[in-house]
Design a protein around this motif. Structure first.
Motif, mmCIF file in Angstrom:
data_model
loop_
_atom_site.group_PDB
_atom_site.id
_atom_site.type_symbol
_atom_site.label_atom_id
_atom_site.label_comp_id
_atom_site.label_asym_id
_atom_site.label_seq_id
_atom_site.Cartn_x
_atom_site.Cartn_y
_atom_site.Cartn_z
ATOM 1 N N ASP A 246 -9.077 -70.414 11.231
ATOM 2 C CA ASP A 246 -8.130 -71.447 11.670
ATOM 3 C C ASP A 246 -6.772 -71.291 10.986
ATOM 4 O O ASP A 246 -5.725 -71.380 11.630
ATOM 5 N N ASP A 247 -6.795 -71.053 9.661
ATOM 6 C CA ASP A 247 -5.539 -70.829 8.943
ATOM 7 C C ASP A 247 -4.852 -69.570 9.454
ATOM 8 O O ASP A 247 -3.628 -69.529 9.593
ATOM 9 N N THR A 248 -5.644 -68.551 9.747
ATOM 10 C CA THR A 248 -5.079 -67.295 10.256
ATOM 11 C C THR A 248 -4.362 -67.530 11.578
ATOM 12 O O THR A 248 -3.247 -67.038 11.780
ATOM 13 N N ASP A 249 -4.982 -68.277 12.476
ATOM 14 C CA ASP A 249 -4.335 -68.577 13.758
ATOM 15 C C ASP A 249 -3.012 -69.311 13.548
ATOM 16 O O ASP A 249 -2.005 -68.994 14.195
ATOM 17 N N ASP A 250 -3.001 -70.291 12.639
ATOM 18 C CA ASP A 250 -1.767 -71.033 12.358
ATOM 19 C C ASP A 250 -0.688 -70.114 11.789
ATOM 20 O O ASP A 250 0.470 -70.162 12.214
ATOM 21 N N VAL A 251 -1.072 -69.274 10.824
ATOM 22 C CA VAL A 251 -0.110 -68.371 10.191
ATOM 23 C C VAL A 251 0.400 -67.347 11.201
ATOM 24 O O VAL A 251 1.591 -67.036 11.230
ATOM 25 N N LEU A 252 -0.492 -66.850 12.058
ATOM 26 C CA LEU A 252 -0.087 -65.881 13.075
ATOM 27 C C LEU A 252 0.941 -66.498 14.022
ATOM 28 O O LEU A 252 1.962 -65.880 14.345
ATOM 29 N N GLN A 253 0.682 -67.728 14.423
ATOM 30 C CA GLN A 253 1.625 -68.426 15.304
ATOM 31 C C GLN A 253 2.979 -68.602 14.602
ATOM 32 O O GLN A 253 4.030 -68.328 15.193
ATOM 33 N N ASP B 154 16.271 -51.139 9.144
ATOM 34 C CA ASP B 154 16.155 -50.370 7.894
ATOM 35 C C ASP B 154 14.726 -49.892 7.673
ATOM 36 O O ASP B 154 14.486 -48.958 6.917
ATOM 37 N N SER B 155 13.772 -50.577 8.284
ATOM 38 C CA SER B 155 12.361 -50.196 8.183
ATOM 39 C C SER B 155 11.793 -50.207 9.603
ATOM 40 O O SER B 155 12.483 -50.544 10.551
ATOM 41 N N LYS B 156 10.527 -49.864 9.720
ATOM 42 C CA LYS B 156 9.877 -49.947 11.024
ATOM 43 C C LYS B 156 9.748 -51.422 11.398
ATOM 44 O O LYS B 156 9.631 -52.273 10.525
ATOM 45 N N LEU B 157 9.721 -51.689 12.674
ATOM 46 C CA LEU B 157 9.584 -53.062 13.154
ATOM 47 C C LEU B 157 8.294 -53.688 12.626
ATOM 48 O O LEU B 157 8.294 -54.820 12.158
ATOM 49 N N TYR B 158 7.182 -52.933 12.677
ATOM 50 C CA TYR B 158 5.924 -53.541 12.226
ATOM 51 C C TYR B 158 5.939 -53.808 10.731
ATOM 52 O O TYR B 158 5.331 -54.761 10.267
ATOM 53 N N SER B 159 6.675 -53.006 9.939
ATOM 54 C CA SER B 159 6.794 -53.286 8.499
ATOM 55 C C SER B 159 7.503 -54.617 8.280
ATOM 56 O O SER B 159 7.099 -55.426 7.442
ATOM 57 N N TRP B 160 8.556 -54.837 9.057
ATOM 58 C CA TRP B 160 9.303 -56.095 8.976
ATOM 59 C C TRP B 160 8.400 -57.264 9.368
ATOM 60 O O TRP B 160 8.367 -58.296 8.698
ATOM 61 N N MET B 161 7.620 -57.086 10.435
ATOM 62 C CA MET B 161 6.714 -58.147 10.887
ATOM 63 C C MET B 161 5.602 -58.396 9.862
ATOM 64 O O MET B 161 5.227 -59.534 9.619
ATOM 65 N N TYR B 162 5.078 -57.330 9.278
ATOM 66 C CA TYR B 162 4.048 -57.473 8.247
ATOM 67 C C TYR B 162 4.584 -58.232 7.049
ATOM 68 O O TYR B 162 3.880 -59.029 6.436
ATOM 69 N N ARG B 163 5.836 -57.976 6.699
ATOM 70 C CA ARG B 163 6.434 -58.697 5.561
ATOM 71 C C ARG B 163 6.501 -60.189 5.882
ATOM 72 O O ARG B 163 6.167 -61.031 5.044
ATOM 73 N N ILE B 164 6.912 -60.519 7.097
ATOM 74 C CA ILE B 164 6.962 -61.922 7.513
ATOM 75 C C ILE B 164 5.550 -62.515 7.469
ATOM 76 O O ILE B 164 5.340 -63.609 6.936
ATOM 77 N N ALA B 165 4.562 -61.800 8.015
ATOM 78 C CA ALA B 165 3.176 -62.280 8.039
ATOM 79 C C ALA B 165 2.642 -62.468 6.621
ATOM 80 O O ALA B 165 1.958 -63.455 6.327
ATOM 81 N N THR B 166 2.970 -61.540 5.731
ATOM 82 C CA THR B 166 2.530 -61.638 4.332
ATOM 83 C C THR B 166 3.135 -62.873 3.677
ATOM 84 O O THR B 166 2.432 -63.655 3.038
ATOM 85 N N ASN B 167 4.444 -63.058 3.853
ATOM 86 C CA ASN B 167 5.117 -64.215 3.260
ATOM 87 C C ASN B 167 4.585 -65.528 3.842
ATOM 88 O O ASN B 167 4.391 -66.505 3.100
ATOM 89 N N GLU B 168 4.348 -65.563 5.143
ATOM 90 C CA GLU B 168 3.796 -66.766 5.770
ATOM 91 C C GLU B 168 2.384 -67.056 5.243
ATOM 92 O O GLU B 168 2.006 -68.214 5.056
ATOM 93 N N SER B 169 1.602 -66.013 5.004
ATOM 94 C CA SER B 169 0.239 -66.173 4.474
ATOM 95 C C SER B 169 0.276 -66.764 3.069
ATOM 96 O O SER B 169 -0.483 -67.690 2.754
ATOM 97 N N ILE B 170 1.164 -66.236 2.244
ATOM 98 C CA ILE B 170 1.297 -66.734 0.868
ATOM 99 C C ILE B 170 1.791 -68.183 0.885
ATOM 100 O O ILE B 170 1.292 -69.023 0.130
ATOM 101 N N THR B 171 2.727 -68.472 1.786
ATOM 102 C CA THR B 171 3.217 -69.844 1.930
ATOM 103 C C THR B 171 2.074 -70.786 2.319
ATOM 104 O O THR B 171 1.960 -71.895 1.786
ATOM 105 N N CYS B 172 1.231 -70.343 3.227
ATOM 106 C CA CYS B 172 0.081 -71.144 3.661
ATOM 107 C C CYS B 172 -0.828 -71.468 2.477
ATOM 108 O O CYS B 172 -1.243 -72.618 2.286
#
Length: 180
Positions: free
Chosen positions: A44-51, A67-85
């Motif tokens: 459930d938390d994963t779904d919220d963070v993914l959204q 400056d980086s690959k698009l998926y690297s940028w997205m992974y950084r956002i996902a990582t930060n959102e996960s830590i925020t959660c």
């Protein structure tokens, strides 16, 4: 494979943004789901963070510099959102981040989306004993098989430091599994 440059151009175009974004989601949602899931543990938390991650990507794609690959940028956002959660949950429950992780792992056995066995559960408990950065590095390397170069872009850390973190994490996990 998806042509990133072409996708980025379409994502930044007002008339093509929505179609390109649907393509982006269908291409990356599963990879990002599992990246987030390894950090926050709960479906459930994963779904919220993914959204939240996709909302941030949609709103901020014009800031992506390439400056980086698009998926690297997205992974950084996902990582930060996960830590925020995790941080928000810890604050809300008035417990530490480590206790949030422990709670999430203890809840895995009742999570209908967790398909792991006793060994998988034990591995998750071992990973939870690691400091946050080592958890991230271990999960990215072990579960997602990311290259150190990509991890370096995502976590903004040198490849050497990541290799050392992974090696230390593996040793700690091995010790945990032997002693528990």
């Amino acid at each position: 494979m998806l042509d990133e440059t072409y996708l980025i151009e379409r994502l930044k175009s007002d008339s093509l943004k929505e179609t390109a974004f649907k393509e982006l989601i269908s291409t990356y949602k599963e990879r990002l789901y599992w990246h987030i899931r390894h950090i926050v543990k709960s479906h459930d938390d994963t779904d919220d963070v993914l959204q939240n991650t996709f909302i941030k990507i949609f709103r901020n794609i014009h800031k992506f510099k390439g400056d980086s690959k698009l998926y690297s940028w997205m992974y950084r956002i996902a990582t930060n959102e996960s830590i925020t959660c995790i941080n928000k949950k810890a604050k809300r429950l008035q417990i530490t981040n480590e206790e949030v992780q422990e709670l999430a792992i203890n809840n895995l056995t009742s999570d209908v989306f967790f398909e792991g066995d006793v060994i998988q559960l034990k591995l998750q408990k071992a990973i939870a004993t690691l400091p946050e950065k080592q958890q991230l590095v271990f999960n990215m390397k072990y579960f997602e098989d990311l290259k150190y170069k990509d991890m370096s872009d995502i976590l903004d850390t040198s490849e050497g430091a990541l290799k050392a973190s992974y090696h230390i994490a593996v040793k700690k996990i091995e010790a945990y599994l032997i002693n528990n």
